[in-house]
Design an enzyme around this catalytic site. Sequence first.
Site: not given
Length: 334
Positions: A73, A77, A80, A117, A149, A209, A279
């Site tokens: 990626c 972040c 992560c 998901c 999702c 979400c 959640r």
Amino acid sequence: MTTTKVNTIQKWEEFADKALNGEILTEEEALRILNAPDEDLLQILHAAYRVRKHYYGNKVKLNMIINAKSGLCPEDCGYCSQSMTANTPVEKYRLLEKDVLVQGAKEAMQRKAGTYCIVMSGRGASSREIDQVVDAVKEIKSEMPLKICACLGILPQDKVDRLKEAGVDRYNHNLNTSRSHHANITTTHTYDDRVNTVENVKSAGISPCSGCIIGMGETKNEVYEMALELRKLDADSIPVNFLHAIPGTKLEGMDELTPSYCLKVLALFRFMNPSKEIRISGGREVNLRSLQAMGLYAANSIFVGDYLTTEGQQYSSDHQMIEDLGFEIEECAL
């Protein structure tokens, strides 16, 4: 019981009354929850449970993740392990083939998950990757009663519309932190990039979400800011993650959470977003530890199985935890 104790209990119950009446807690009230002494924790959870029970009874929704594309990626972040700026030994692979994604959906059914998901690393899915996800979603929806999702990063309206046409029920794109703290966590995209993606999802008619990660150095005022922003966004499902700091990431070594504080955060999110699916997500096992079950007095949903690059509790243990609590799994909850 002393008058002071009675007044304190009444105050927590007043927060439940406000939530049930559609009123928003003030920042001062939110901070009172987050700063409450641990001896008040059971009373706070009782008040949150009143709200949770009103909307969801004792039912628990289960969700399962498949890490459909891992690593590589370009974003920075700090939390992560899949970021190219992280020095972590995560597995790296391109988007999984359709058959693997479909098999993952079958595994979700076996685990009694109502939501499957499909999660990809990266800034945002390419047109070819959207094509692959669309093909998989169509086959899954034709065979299984699952809510799908997708979590494919920052997307423009046309790509979100394609997911809607394929049958994607929900799209996840977390705000992760507050607007005021965002630049301390990532610099390769803006807070508004995230908000705009959620708005695109809503425009397409897909259930939004969006949630957060607690424990990244934010202030308690910023926790309230997150809860308030998610209320304004009208996110249907709010995953509350608790930082599981991975060695090799920018936030490695950060460990500022306690189980009791995590429970107070969950209660606050229930009061602030009373009718929404709250959640308990990543970091549940690490941060709530032996108090995991207590989180379900405020939240009504959990992930089962592993997360993206970290292991979760055995799904059979989650089933047992829910049963021992006297709650009920909402199988194939759509």
